[in-house]
Design an enzyme around this catalytic site. Structure first.
Site, PDB file in Angstrom:
ATOM      1  N   GLU A 115      38.533 -10.236  10.718  1.00  0.00           N
ATOM      2  CA  GLU A 115      39.178 -11.528  10.904  1.00  0.00           C
ATOM      3  C   GLU A 115      38.326 -12.578  10.180  1.00  0.00           C
ATOM      4  OE1 GLU A 115      38.972 -13.460  14.784  1.00  0.00           O
ATOM      5  OE2 GLU A 115      41.127 -13.774  14.649  1.00  0.00           O
TER       6      GLU A 115
ATOM      7  N   LYS B  74      35.861 -24.404  31.195  1.00  0.00           N
ATOM      8  CA  LYS B  74      34.755 -24.619  30.253  1.00  0.00           C
ATOM      9  C   LYS B  74      35.355 -24.573  28.854  1.00  0.00           C
ATOM     10  CE  LYS B  74      32.180 -22.172  27.749  1.00  0.00           C
ATOM     11  NZ  LYS B  74      32.162 -23.096  26.597  1.00  0.00           N
TER      12      LYS B  74
ATOM     13  N   GLY C 247      29.338 -20.327  30.463  1.00  0.00           N
ATOM     14  CA  GLY C 247      30.268 -19.198  30.313  1.00  0.00           C
ATOM     15  C   GLY C 247      29.801 -17.973  31.091  1.00  0.00           C
TER      16      GLY C 247
ATOM     17  N   CYS D  20      44.588 -17.278  15.499  1.00  0.00           N
ATOM     18  CA  CYS D  20      44.420 -15.849  15.797  1.00  0.00           C
ATOM     19  C   CYS D  20      45.623 -15.041  15.332  1.00  0.00           C
ATOM     20  CB  CYS D  20      44.199 -15.666  17.281  1.00  0.00           C
ATOM     21  SG  CYS D  20      45.391 -16.598  18.254  1.00  0.00           S
TER      22      CYS D  20
ATOM     23  N   GLY E 229      29.764 -26.791  28.316  1.00  0.00           N
ATOM     24  CA  GLY E 229      28.606 -25.918  28.206  1.00  0.00           C
ATOM     25  C   GLY E 229      28.823 -24.875  27.139  1.00  0.00           C
ATOM     26  N   ASP E 230      27.798 -24.078  26.920  1.00  0.00           N
ATOM     27  CA  ASP E 230      27.949 -23.011  25.920  1.00  0.00           C
ATOM     28  C   ASP E 230      28.240 -21.677  26.615  1.00  0.00           C
ATOM     29  OD1 ASP E 230      25.496 -22.284  26.927  1.00  0.00           O
ATOM     30  OD2 ASP E 230      24.359 -22.987  25.178  1.00  0.00           O
ATOM     31  N   GLY E 231      28.441 -20.654  25.791  1.00  0.00           N
ATOM     32  CA  GLY E 231      28.829 -19.358  26.334  1.00  0.00           C
ATOM     33  C   GLY E 231      27.734 -18.737  27.177  1.00  0.00           C
TER      34      GLY E 231
ATOM     35  N   GLY F 209      25.286 -20.164  28.753  1.00  0.00           N
ATOM     36  CA  GLY F 209      24.991 -20.917  29.969  1.00  0.00           C
ATOM     37  C   GLY F 209      26.171 -20.897  30.938  1.00  0.00           C
TER      38      GLY F 209
ATOM     39  N   GLU G  31      42.508 -13.089  25.587  1.00  0.00           N
ATOM     40  CA  GLU G  31      43.287 -13.364  24.364  1.00  0.00           C
ATOM     41  C   GLU G  31      42.262 -13.417  23.236  1.00  0.00           C
ATOM     42  OE1 GLU G  31      46.431 -13.606  23.904  1.00  0.00           O
ATOM     43  OE2 GLU G  31      47.401 -14.427  25.680  1.00  0.00           O
TER      44      GLU G  31
HETATM   45  P1  NAD Z   1      34.025 -17.711  20.708  1.00  0.00           P
HETATM   46  O1  NAD Z   1      34.304 -16.406  21.338  1.00  0.00           O
HETATM   47  O2  NAD Z   1      32.764 -17.906  20.006  1.00  0.00           O
HETATM   48  O3  NAD Z   1      34.067 -18.851  21.823  1.00  0.00           O
HETATM   49  C1  NAD Z   1      35.190 -19.031  22.684  1.00  0.00           C
HETATM   50  C2  NAD Z   1      34.711 -19.597  24.001  1.00  0.00           C
HETATM   51  O4  NAD Z   1      33.917 -18.615  24.661  1.00  0.00           O
HETATM   52  C3  NAD Z   1      33.845 -20.836  23.879  1.00  0.00           C
HETATM   53  O5  NAD Z   1      34.154 -21.691  24.954  1.00  0.00           O
HETATM   54  C4  NAD Z   1      32.427 -20.269  24.008  1.00  0.00           C
HETATM   55  O6  NAD Z   1      31.511 -21.204  24.501  1.00  0.00           O
HETATM   56  C5  NAD Z   1      32.664 -19.156  25.011  1.00  0.00           C
HETATM   57  N1  NAD Z   1      31.719 -18.043  24.954  1.00  0.00           N
HETATM   58  C6  NAD Z   1      31.084 -17.535  23.875  1.00  0.00           C
HETATM   59  N2  NAD Z   1      30.308 -16.499  24.228  1.00  0.00           N
HETATM   60  C7  NAD Z   1      30.459 -16.345  25.571  1.00  0.00           C
HETATM   61  C8  NAD Z   1      29.896 -15.453  26.530  1.00  0.00           C
HETATM   62  N3  NAD Z   1      29.029 -14.500  26.179  1.00  0.00           N
HETATM   63  N4  NAD Z   1      30.259 -15.579  27.825  1.00  0.00           N
HETATM   64  C9  NAD Z   1      31.141 -16.532  28.206  1.00  0.00           C
HETATM   65  N5  NAD Z   1      31.689 -17.421  27.348  1.00  0.00           N
HETATM   66  C10 NAD Z   1      31.362 -17.319  26.044  1.00  0.00           C
HETATM   67  O7  NAD Z   1      35.306 -17.998  19.815  1.00  0.00           O
HETATM   68  P2  NAD Z   1      35.609 -19.264  18.933  1.00  0.00           P
HETATM   69  O8  NAD Z   1      34.785 -19.134  17.707  1.00  0.00           O
HETATM   70  O9  NAD Z   1      35.528 -20.520  19.733  1.00  0.00           O
HETATM   71  O10 NAD Z   1      37.178 -19.042  18.622  1.00  0.00           O
HETATM   72  C11 NAD Z   1      37.624 -18.263  17.584  1.00  0.00           C
HETATM   73  C12 NAD Z   1      38.092 -16.908  18.092  1.00  0.00           C
HETATM   74  O11 NAD Z   1      39.090 -17.049  19.093  1.00  0.00           O
HETATM   75  C13 NAD Z   1      38.745 -16.095  17.005  1.00  0.00           C
HETATM   76  O12 NAD Z   1      38.291 -14.765  17.046  1.00  0.00           O
HETATM   77  C14 NAD Z   1      40.232 -16.147  17.362  1.00  0.00           C
HETATM   78  O13 NAD Z   1      40.991 -15.108  16.864  1.00  0.00           O
HETATM   79  C15 NAD Z   1      40.197 -16.182  18.825  1.00  0.00           C
HETATM   80  N6  NAD Z   1      41.442 -16.743  19.368  1.00  0.00           N
HETATM   81  C16 NAD Z   1      42.333 -15.916  19.981  1.00  0.00           C
HETATM   82  C17 NAD Z   1      43.533 -16.419  20.469  1.00  0.00           C
HETATM   83  C18 NAD Z   1      44.516 -15.535  21.171  1.00  0.00           C
HETATM   84  O14 NAD Z   1      45.323 -16.062  21.911  1.00  0.00           O
HETATM   85  N7  NAD Z   1      44.499 -14.242  21.001  1.00  0.00           N
HETATM   86  C19 NAD Z   1      43.823 -17.759  20.333  1.00  0.00           C
HETATM   87  C20 NAD Z   1      42.906 -18.563  19.684  1.00  0.00           C
HETATM   88  C21 NAD Z   1      41.697 -18.046  19.219  1.00  0.00           C
END
Ligand code: NAD
Length: 479
Positions: free
Chosen positions: A382, A174, A211, A282, A205-207, A209, A249
């Protein structure tokens, strides 16, 4: 506008069970550039069922056979790398040259490193001479859910899908609903490579749904997640009832310790690294800690880097930074810049609003704050935008204490000509990675953090092991 594509399930492109359209926005123009479908529980269940049905065949395919598919994926990926860069550039705003040469290239690099690590990977190992009839078997975890963010889309998809394939797992990806276009292209590449139906599936999809459905699904054995710490915690809780393995991550707030004996380019390099990808990495070195004798000069250099960093639409060629990904991200960054000013940090470059001449698109001014005091909001949170915080220090102990005083622990950086000091600090910094004197991670090195940065290890040998269960077998017939 890009033609609408839906989900890739069981080797075919399929329409959603019920229509639920979602616009993909080009962050350079704020215009709709594509429309995708957001999946439902039924769509997710169909993808999981396909992955479950394909598991016995894939898990027992000889490792050499799985490797051959991944080698084919790499060949096609490289042929389509320009297309991949274009998709990434459009969906998340990375400037086109950077999107092809860095963003898309990161995927090819990871795939190659996995291939190298896999060639001498042992799925059955002796425990040791003290137990001659004991064997340690590494076996595929099973059906895995891969949930990825928008900031380095192919970096993250390849860090998950490729080791899962090599390990013998089947999967449902996803991707971020904000940046789905590159993943749709990745599904085309997997299809073209002839990977058997059901092994790799994609549901947009979104988180909340797809996720959440993946995180709670009884037939999904593991979630590999990259994204925010907030979502990582939610997934861990959601996955608890089915006792899944959860690999996270998450975010970061990297410190870059620059000593007075650092090389001449250290400050410039650190500021550029912070602004790269419009600050949406990140592992960005967002807290620049500078030893007092170098401090004023460092502030001047960082200001000059910010003022000469060009900000322009993603489709323009050349070395500039693009917009940030979305209106929400733009507003969040503006709020944090305002907070920095309000809490008394000294604004030396950039600031609120868009750069001159850019009236549309989520463009942020490369921003430098000096005299940042540990504990200020911009030092703790962050930001995920092109915003650098500079903090002076007098002693190595003080620098170390500031660097470690964060909930995060992803990558820290040290710049010093003193090798003994570098080695000492490398062992004392609380993070999964330490990069010194401008040297980035070696090919196949594990990527991951500690504390609120999550504890996964992705890439190379470690990345493959994440998708394997360890079995201890005694009474093995060793003949
Ligand atoms: P996000 O957490 O909003 O979304 C990431 C993914 O998770 C998306 O696919 C989203 O749809 C899904 N998601 C959101 N809520 C969810 C839930 N409750 N259940 C299941 N899935 C869910 O993050 P973002 O805004 O897309 O990305 C930015 C973040 O990612 C920053 O905090 C960044 O530091 C982090 N990041 C970390 C690494 C690493 O390797 N440590 C690498 C890249 C980005």
């Amino acid at each position: 506008m890009i033609e609408k594509r839906d989900f890739y399930i069981n080797g075919r492109w399929v329409a959603p069970a019920a229509p639920n359209d979602c616009d993909v926005i080009d962050p350079s123009t704020e215009e709709v550039c594509a429309v995708i479908s957001l999946g439902s529980e039924a769509d997710t269940d169909a993808a999981v069922a396909a992955a479950k049905a394909a598991l016995p065949g894939w898990a027992t395919t000889a490792p050499a056979g799985r490797l051959a598919y991944v080698e084919k994926i790499l060949e096609i990926y490289k042929r389509r790398q320009a297309e991949m860069g274009a998709a990434i550039s459009l969906e998340m705003g990375a400037p086109i040259d950077m999107a092809v040469d860095d963003q898309a290239e990161a995927g090819a690099w990871h795939i190659q490193n996995f291939i190298t690590a896999f060639k001498d990977f042992e799925f059955l190992r002796p425990l040791g001479p003290q137990a001659p009839q004991t064997r340690i078997a590494l076996e595929p975890v099973g059906v895995v859910g891969l949930i990825t963010p928008w900031n380095w889309p192919m970096n993250q998809v390849t860090l998950k899908a490729i080791p899962a394939l090599l390990a013998g797992c089947t999967m449902v990806l996803k991707p971020s609903e904000v940046s789905p276009l590159s993943s749709l292209l990745f599904a085309e590449i997997v299809h073209e490579a002839g990977v058997p139906p059901g092994v790799f599936n994609l549901v947009n999809g979104d988180g909340l749904g797809v996720g959440t459905r993946l995180s709670t699904h009884p037939d999904v054995e593991m979630i590999s997640f990259t994204g925010s710490t907030r979502a990582g915690i939610a997934i861990t809780k959601a996955a608890a009832d089915t006792v899944k393995r959860v690999c996270l991550e998450l975010g970061g707030k990297g410190a870059n310790l620059i000593f007075a004996d650092a090389d001449d380019n250290a400050v410039r390099r650190g500021a550029r690294h912070c602004f790269n990808n419009s600050g949406q990495s990140c592992n960005a070195p967002t807290r620049m800690l500078v030893e007092r004798p170098l401090y004023d000069r460092a502030v001047d250099i960082a200001r000059e880097v910010a003022e000469t960093t060009r900000v322009a639409p993603a489709k323009e060629t050349g070395a500039h930074i693009g917009p940030v990904v979305s209106a929400a991200q733009y507003e969040k960054i503006q709020g944090l810049i305002a907070k920095g000013i309000e809490e008394g940090a000294r604004l030396v470059a950039g600031g609120l609003g868009r750069p001159d001449g850019l009236n549309r698109g989520y463009f942020v001014r490369p921003t430098v704050f000096a005299d940042v005091v540990p504990g200020m909001t911009i030092e703790k949170e962050e930001i995920f935008g092109p915003v650098l915080s500079i903090i002076p220090f007098d002693t190595e102990e003080e620098a170390l204490a500031i660097a470690n005083d964060t909930i995060y622990g992803l990558t820290n950086y040290v710049q010093s000509a003193d090798g003994a000091r570098r080695n000492r600090l490398a062992r004392q910094l609380k993070s999964g990675m330490v990069e010194m004197n401008g040297q980035s991670r070696g090919a196949g090195a594990p990527f991951g953090g500690v504390k609120a940065s999550g504890r996964a290890r992705e890439g190379g040998h470690w990345g493959i092991e994440e998708f394997l269960d360890v079995k201890a077998i005694s009474g093995w017939d060793g003949k």
